[in-house]
Design an enzyme around this catalytic site. Structure first.
Site, PDB file in Angstrom:
ATOM      1  N   GLU A   1      43.257  34.499  47.662  1.00  0.00           N
ATOM      2  CA  GLU A   1      42.333  33.644  46.904  1.00  0.00           C
ATOM      3  C   GLU A   1      42.561  32.170  47.229  1.00  0.00           C
ATOM      4  OE1 GLU A   1      40.818  32.606  42.355  1.00  0.00           O
ATOM      5  OE2 GLU A   1      42.225  34.268  42.682  1.00  0.00           O
TER       6      GLU A   1
ATOM      7  N   LYS B   1      46.724  45.541  39.604  1.00  0.00           N
ATOM      8  CA  LYS B   1      46.865  44.346  40.426  1.00  0.00           C
ATOM      9  C   LYS B   1      47.824  43.379  39.747  1.00  0.00           C
ATOM     10  CE  LYS B   1      43.733  40.947  40.809  1.00  0.00           C
ATOM     11  NZ  LYS B   1      44.538  39.714  40.560  1.00  0.00           N
TER      12      LYS B   1
ATOM     13  N   ASP C   1      41.489  39.947  35.019  1.00  0.00           N
ATOM     14  CA  ASP C   1      41.804  39.161  33.832  1.00  0.00           C
ATOM     15  C   ASP C   1      40.911  37.928  33.736  1.00  0.00           C
ATOM     16  OD1 ASP C   1      42.950  37.680  35.859  1.00  0.00           O
ATOM     17  OD2 ASP C   1      44.967  37.655  35.004  1.00  0.00           O
ATOM     18  N   SER C   2      40.042  37.744  34.725  1.00  0.00           N
ATOM     19  CA  SER C   2      38.989  36.725  34.624  1.00  0.00           C
ATOM     20  C   SER C   2      38.100  36.965  33.418  1.00  0.00           C
ATOM     21  CB  SER C   2      38.139  36.719  35.898  1.00  0.00           C
ATOM     22  OG  SER C   2      37.719  38.035  36.240  1.00  0.00           O
TER      23      SER C   2
END
Length: 276
Positions: free
Chosen positions: A187, A118, A49-50
């Protein structure tokens, strides 16, 4: 036998089996041409979704929609035939209930043909992850810094600098691991914590701003290429610097259009002279 020797597309189980065997290679992909270039080199492509920030200019990933994710997931699938493809579930598509999460995930798998989804979240999402995996939907977990929660966490920063944060990340990773995720993205987490978690969970860990000891690594492809230049986090390495080259190409094109040197005769279709 190496997983690269097989002709079929890699599956989540193949990624999971790489823990302790060799590092797992992953990059984000959003388009068919990039997917074609990445396919021979990575174990799995993440349709992240980046894309909201990289492709659409959004300030965060929160505004990304299901339709956007599905369209780009379809594009990546059309450009690949070997790498496992995982598609992010966007904000709002799974947090409300495990039933909503299943419907969203099933739609993504059906409409894109990808192998897994994800989702972000730790202990609070463990029940959802277990619900999905027990119903045939492989899940890539995501703990540590979670961009979809940026409105509540107050910004992008590394985590694990206090004992409270460390305990939460440990607890989150264990919960998602126990719930059956085939791998877990870690992350923005300080190195010793990410290293410790990698040694404690059964699932392979995929680091981004975490630790070289993680079982694999993922980066945003536009960062790797040096195309996305709005900002450069500490954990990003530009393996190429394409932005200046692209700018030069655009400038050269504009100049040739303005001075009428492009298109030349070789770039146009001419009427053939009739033969006698």
């Amino acid at each position: 036998m190496s997983v690269h020797a097989t002709k079929r597309r890699l599956a989540p189980a193949d990624i999971q089996a790489l823990k302790g065997e060799r590092p797992i290679v992953s990059l984000t992909a959003y388009t068919t041409p990039i997917a074609k270039l990445l396919d021979p080199h990575v174990d799995f492509m993440l349709v992240g979704d980046s894309l909201g920030m990289v492709l659409y200019g959004l300030e965060s990933t929160v505004g990304v929609t299901m339709d956007m994710m599905i369209a780009h997931g379809q594009a990546v699938m059309r450009g690949s035939n070997r790498a496992c493809v995982v598609v992010d579930m966007p904000f709002g598509a799974y947090q409300e209930s495990k039933e909503l999460a299943f419907r969203s995930a099933a739609r993504i798998l059906k409409e894109t043909g990808c192998s897994a989804v994800k989702l972000e979240g730790g202990a609070e999402m463990a029940e959802t992850v277990a619900f999905l995996t027990s119903r045939g939907i492989p899940v890539l977990g995501h703990v540590g810094l979670m961009p979809q929660l940026i409105n509540t966490t107050g910004g992008y920063r590394s985590l694990g600098r206090s004992e409270k944060e460390v305990e939460k990340i440990r607890r989150d990773a264990k919960a998602i691991d126990d719930a059956g995720a085939f791998a877990i993205v870690i992350e923005g987490t300080v190195e010793p914590v990410a290293r410790e978690i990698t040694g404690q969970v059964r699932a392979p860990t995929i680091g981004i701003g975490a630790s070289p000891a993680c079982d694999g690594q993922v980066l945003v492809v536009d960062d790797v290429l040096g195309v996305f230049t709005d900002f450069k986090p500490r954990f990003v390495k530009h393996f190429a610097n394409l932005a200046p080259l692209m700018s030069e190409a655009f400038a050269a094109y504009a100049q040739e259009v303005r001075d009428r040197s492009f298109p030349g005769p070789e770039h146009t279709f001419q009427v053939k002279k009739p033969t006698a």
